[in-house]
Design a protein around this motif. Structure first.
Motif, short mmCIF file in Angstrom:
data_model
loop_
_atom_site.label_atom_id
_atom_site.label_comp_id
_atom_site.label_asym_id
_atom_site.label_seq_id
_atom_site.Cartn_x
_atom_site.Cartn_y
_atom_site.Cartn_z
N MET A 1 0.73 -0.96 0.01
CA MET A 1 0.01 0.33 0.16
C MET A 1 0.96 1.21 -0.02
SD MET A 1 -2.93 1.00 2.94
CE MET A 1 -3.94 -0.47 1.81
N SER A 2 0.87 2.03 -0.81
CA SER A 2 1.06 3.41 -0.56
C SER A 2 1.74 4.59 0.46
CB SER A 2 1.32 4.51 -2.34
OG SER A 2 -0.34 4.67 -2.56
N PRO A 3 2.35 5.54 0.63
CA PRO A 3 2.11 6.35 1.95
C PRO A 3 0.92 7.26 1.78
CG PRO A 3 4.62 6.53 1.51
CD PRO A 3 3.62 5.04 0.07
N ASN A 4 -0.32 7.67 1.96
CA ASN A 4 -0.67 8.87 2.12
C ASN A 4 0.17 10.74 2.15
OD1 ASN A 4 -0.16 9.90 5.01
ND2 ASN A 4 -2.09 9.34 5.97
N ARG A 5 -0.41 11.48 2.46
CA ARG A 5 0.42 13.10 1.93
C ARG A 5 1.76 13.03 2.68
NH1 ARG A 5 -3.75 17.00 1.05
NH2 ARG A 5 -5.10 15.21 1.95
N ALA A 6 0.61 12.41 4.03
CA ALA A 6 1.83 12.61 5.53
C ALA A 6 3.27 11.81 4.76
CB ALA A 6 0.68 12.74 6.25
N GLY A 7 2.86 11.03 4.45
CA GLY A 7 4.10 9.46 4.63
C GLY A 7 4.37 8.89 5.03
N HIS A 8 3.20 8.38 5.71
CA HIS A 8 2.45 7.09 6.44
C HIS A 8 1.12 6.37 6.02
CE1 HIS A 8 3.47 10.56 9.99
NE2 HIS A 8 3.93 9.64 10.09
N ASP A 9 1.63 5.10 6.29
CA ASP A 9 0.76 3.67 5.62
C ASP A 9 -0.78 5.07 6.09
OD1 ASP A 9 -0.56 2.05 5.64
OD2 ASP A 9 0.72 0.83 5.52
N PRO A 10 -1.37 5.07 5.41
CA PRO A 10 -2.96 5.03 5.86
C PRO A 10 -3.89 3.91 6.65
CG PRO A 10 -3.02 4.49 3.49
CD PRO A 10 -1.83 4.33 3.82
N ARG A 11 -3.53 2.57 7.01
CA ARG A 11 -3.56 1.96 8.45
C ARG A 11 -2.48 1.67 9.33
NH1 ARG A 11 -8.92 1.41 6.10
NH2 ARG A 11 -8.10 0.45 4.27
N ALA A 12 -1.43 2.58 9.22
CA ALA A 12 -0.27 3.25 10.41
C ALA A 12 -1.92 4.01 11.06
CB ALA A 12 0.80 2.73 10.33
N CYS A 13 -1.09 3.39 13.11
CA CYS A 13 -1.51 4.78 14.11
C CYS A 13 -0.05 5.27 13.58
CB CYS A 13 -2.02 4.01 15.30
SG CYS A 13 -2.41 4.74 16.31
N ASP A 14 -0.42 6.79 13.97
CA ASP A 14 0.93 7.29 14.53
C ASP A 14 0.95 7.59 15.59
OD1 ASP A 14 2.43 9.86 15.33
OD2 ASP A 14 1.04 11.38 13.76
N GLN A 15 2.43 6.63 15.79
CA GLN A 15 3.01 6.38 17.11
C GLN A 15 3.24 7.56 18.49
OE1 GLN A 15 4.28 3.56 18.39
NE2 GLN A 15 3.49 2.88 16.69
N ARG A 16 2.89 8.84 18.10
CA ARG A 16 2.72 9.96 18.98
C ARG A 16 1.50 10.10 19.84
NH1 ARG A 16 3.54 14.71 14.77
NH2 ARG A 16 2.45 13.34 13.51
N LEU A 17 0.40 9.55 18.63
CA LEU A 17 -0.67 9.76 18.85
C LEU A 17 -1.00 8.41 19.79
CD1 LEU A 17 -3.78 10.71 18.64
CD2 LEU A 17 -3.92 9.27 16.83
N THR A 18 -0.86 7.54 19.39
CA THR A 18 -0.19 6.07 20.64
C THR A 18 -0.09 6.31 21.79
OG1 THR A 18 0.00 4.58 18.81
CG2 THR A 18 0.22 3.47 20.91
N ARG A 19 1.35 6.96 21.76
CA ARG A 19 2.00 7.42 23.71
C ARG A 19 1.35 8.49 23.76
NH1 ARG A 19 6.45 9.05 20.09
NH2 ARG A 19 6.42 11.23 21.26
N ALA A 20 0.09 9.68 23.35
CA ALA A 20 -0.30 10.23 24.17
C ALA A 20 -1.48 10.24 24.01
CB ALA A 20 -1.24 11.02 23.08
N PHE A 21 -2.23 8.88 23.57
CA PHE A 21 -3.20 8.12 24.22
C PHE A 21 -2.97 7.38 25.68
CE2 PHE A 21 -5.73 10.09 21.78
CZ PHE A 21 -7.17 10.71 22.34
N THR A 22 -1.95 6.52 25.24
CA THR A 22 -1.88 5.77 25.98
C THR A 22 -1.20 6.50 27.94
OG1 THR A 22 -0.03 4.83 25.09
CG2 THR A 22 0.61 4.44 27.12
N PHE A 23 -0.76 7.62 26.98
CA PHE A 23 -0.90 8.20 28.86
C PHE A 23 -2.42 9.08 29.89
CE2 PHE A 23 -1.04 13.06 30.60
CZ PHE A 23 -0.32 12.58 31.83
N LEU A 24 -3.23 9.51 28.22
CA LEU A 24 -3.97 10.35 28.86
C LEU A 24 -5.11 9.66 29.38
CD1 LEU A 24 -4.01 13.16 25.76
CD2 LEU A 24 -3.91 13.12 28.86
N GLY A 25 -4.84 8.11 28.20
CA GLY A 25 -5.99 6.85 28.67
C GLY A 25 -5.89 6.44 30.21
#
Length: 114
Positions: free
Chosen positions: A1-25
């Protein structure tokens, strides 16, 4: 699958978001920061303000928030000796995000008390 405009695989979760919700969750972290947004507070005051939190969990969360540099712990000389907690600049920088989350919840999530 090709990366989206941000250069990420559209199915992969942004690791920064994962860290944020690990903390806030983690239960009570966001709530504690929200309560401390009103200004410094002592341990007993925080325990009364946050219904359902045990003293041991409150102590653990306060230690974690202090370790991350989001709050400061200040010991006041007595008598009686007192301890207060307050947001650091880093902790205060979370408030716009938490305010947006609270607004979104008010508009989009059912009120459990209703």
């Amino acid at each position: 699958m090709s990366p989206n405009r941000a250069g990420h695989d559209p199915r992969a979760c942004d690791q920064r978001l994962t860290r944020a919700f690990t903390f806030l969750g983690k239960r009570w972290n966001g709530v504690l920061i929200g309560v401390l947004a009103s200004g410094p507070a002592g341990f007993a005051e925080l325990a009364r303000a946050i219904e359902g939190i045990s003293e041991s969990v409150l102590s653990d969360r306060l230690n974690e928030l202090a370790r991350l540099g989001l709050i400061t712990r200040t010991v006041r000389e007595g008598p009686p000796v007192g301890v207060s907690y307050q947001l650091t600049e880093r902790g205060e920088s979370l408030m716009p995000v938490l305010d947006d989350l609270a607004r979104w919840a008010g508009e989009n999530l059912p009120d459990p008390a209703a």
